[in-house]
Design an enzyme around this catalytic site. Structure first.
Site, short mmCIF file in Angstrom:
data_model
loop_
_atom_site.label_atom_id
_atom_site.label_comp_id
_atom_site.label_asym_id
_atom_site.label_seq_id
_atom_site.Cartn_x
_atom_site.Cartn_y
_atom_site.Cartn_z
N ASP A 111 0.99 -1.26 0.05
CA ASP A 111 0.04 0.14 -0.05
C ASP A 111 0.99 1.29 0.20
OD1 ASP A 111 0.76 -0.14 2.50
OD2 ASP A 111 -1.13 -0.10 3.67
N SER A 112 2.20 0.86 -0.17
CA SER A 112 2.93 2.28 -0.09
C SER A 112 2.76 2.53 -1.63
CB SER A 112 4.40 1.68 0.03
OG SER A 112 4.81 0.42 -0.62
N ASP A 165 -1.18 -5.93 -0.23
CA ASP A 165 -1.54 -5.39 1.21
C ASP A 165 -3.09 -5.14 1.22
OD1 ASP A 165 0.49 -5.09 2.95
OD2 ASP A 165 1.05 -3.17 1.85
N LYS A 190 -1.26 -9.38 2.86
CA LYS A 190 -0.54 -8.92 4.01
C LYS A 190 -1.52 -8.10 5.02
CE LYS A 190 3.00 -6.09 3.94
NZ LYS A 190 2.60 -4.98 4.48
N GLU A 244 -1.56 -5.70 8.67
CA GLU A 244 -0.87 -4.91 9.72
C GLU A 244 -1.41 -5.11 10.85
OE1 GLU A 244 -0.20 -1.02 8.86
OE2 GLU A 244 0.86 -1.43 6.87
N GLU A 246 8.81 -4.20 10.51
CA GLU A 246 9.41 -2.93 10.09
C GLU A 246 10.06 -1.91 11.29
OE1 GLU A 246 6.42 -1.06 7.36
OE2 GLU A 246 7.92 0.87 7.24
O1 KIV Z 1 3.57 -1.08 1.52
C1 KIV Z 1 4.75 -1.51 1.86
O2 KIV Z 1 5.57 -1.06 0.89
C2 KIV Z 1 5.03 -2.33 2.85
C3 KIV Z 1 6.73 -2.61 3.10
C4 KIV Z 1 7.08 -1.43 3.75
C5 KIV Z 1 6.95 -3.84 3.86
O3 KIV Z 1 4.31 -2.74 3.40
#
Ligand code: KIV
Length: 272
Positions: free
Chosen positions: A52-53, A91, A121, A123, A190
């Site tokens: 989600d980055s 994510d 994934k 969090e 992280e």
């Molecule tokens: O969204 C992302 O890029 C991440 C990484 C920092 C692991 O979750």
């Protein structure tokens, strides 16, 4: 011979587990589009994370909070189309799983059905236990994410190193153990102290992949834009830049502009 090189056509959760057991480090990078994903897959990356980055590096938002489930699915579809070998994790975006395990299950199923990705994934630790359980019960592999969890940035208040205090470190170890017991296939850690990263990797049987979590974990992940130097104002200590593409691309485009303005481009050989 390394587990990943042994004639493996596709990386699976079983291959990743074997890599942990045989002490072979796992390589992971983010990807959000077809062209870059194709290069990373050809290079032999083990895991591609549709992170989600994307909210930051693709859309220009300050945080990961605004990106939607549909936008994540669009990015994931583009990455999946490019990949022959890597394991693709997506994510679950902010608001698509917290506090509602039915919503979490539906979000995970939408990602798997509509993108063809291999895992999701999430969090968090104990607070998302019910969501993790329900997603796993549908046969969807889950990767955990502990330590600095950017979807909670307004709770933390800063992007500084997490779990420096004993109580938070202990909670993180318990959360990692819980995620492993629930059946997650891997955990991302992280921005935590290296010593704690190593301790977590030794405390759970599943692969632990770090970003700013030191060298004692089972693998490393970076945001591909940071590794390639497409971003230039983000310089955390954990980042190793392998290229400086911001400058390289800027120079190329400046040369192109200059050639267009001067009439040098196109030459006789570059027209019909
Ligand atoms: O969204 C992302 O890029 C991440 C990484 C920092 C692991 O979750």
């Amino acid at each position: 011979m390394s587990v990943a090189k042994k004639d493996i056509k596709r990386i699976t959760t079983h291959v990743l587990q074997a890599m942990k057991e045989q002490g072979e480090k796992i390589s992971m990078l983010t990807a959000y589009d077809y062209s870059i994903a194709k290069i990373l897959d050809a290079a032999g990356i083990d895991i591609l994370l549709v992170g989600d980055s994307a909210s930051n590096v693709m859309a220009g938002h300050e945080t990961t909070l605004p990106i939607t489930l549909d936008q994540m699915i669009y990015h994931a579809q583009s990455v999946v189309r490019a990949v022959d070998r890597a394991f693709v994790v997506v994510d679950l975006p902010f608001g698509s799983y917290q506090g509602n395990s039915t919503k979490a299950l539906n979000s995970a199923i939408s990602i798997m059905k509509e993108s063809g990705a291999h895992a999701v994934k999430l969090e968090g630790g104990a607070e998302i236990e019910e969501s993790v359980r329900r997603i796993l019960s549908a046969g969807v592999p889950v990767m955990g994410h502990l330590g600095l969890t950017p979807q909670s940035i307004y709770k933390f208040g800063t992007y500084s190193v997490r779990a420096k205090e004993e109580a938070e470190a202990q909670q993180l170890i318990e959360d990692a153990r819980l995620l492993a017991e629930l059946g997650c296939f891997a955990i991302v850690l992280e921005k935590i102290p290296a010593e704690l990263g190593k301790k977590v990797a030794e405390s759970v049987h599943i692969p632990v992949i770090g970003i700013g979590a030191g060298g004692g974990v089972d693998g490393q992940v970076l945001v591909v834009h940071d590794l390639l130097g497409l971003t230039k104002d983000f310089n955390p200590r954990f980042l190793r830049r392998y290229l400086n593409l911001f400058e390289t691309v800027q120079n190329a485009v400046e040369n192109y502009i200059s050639d267009v303005k001067s009439g040098d481009f196109p030459s006789k050989d570059e027209q019909y």
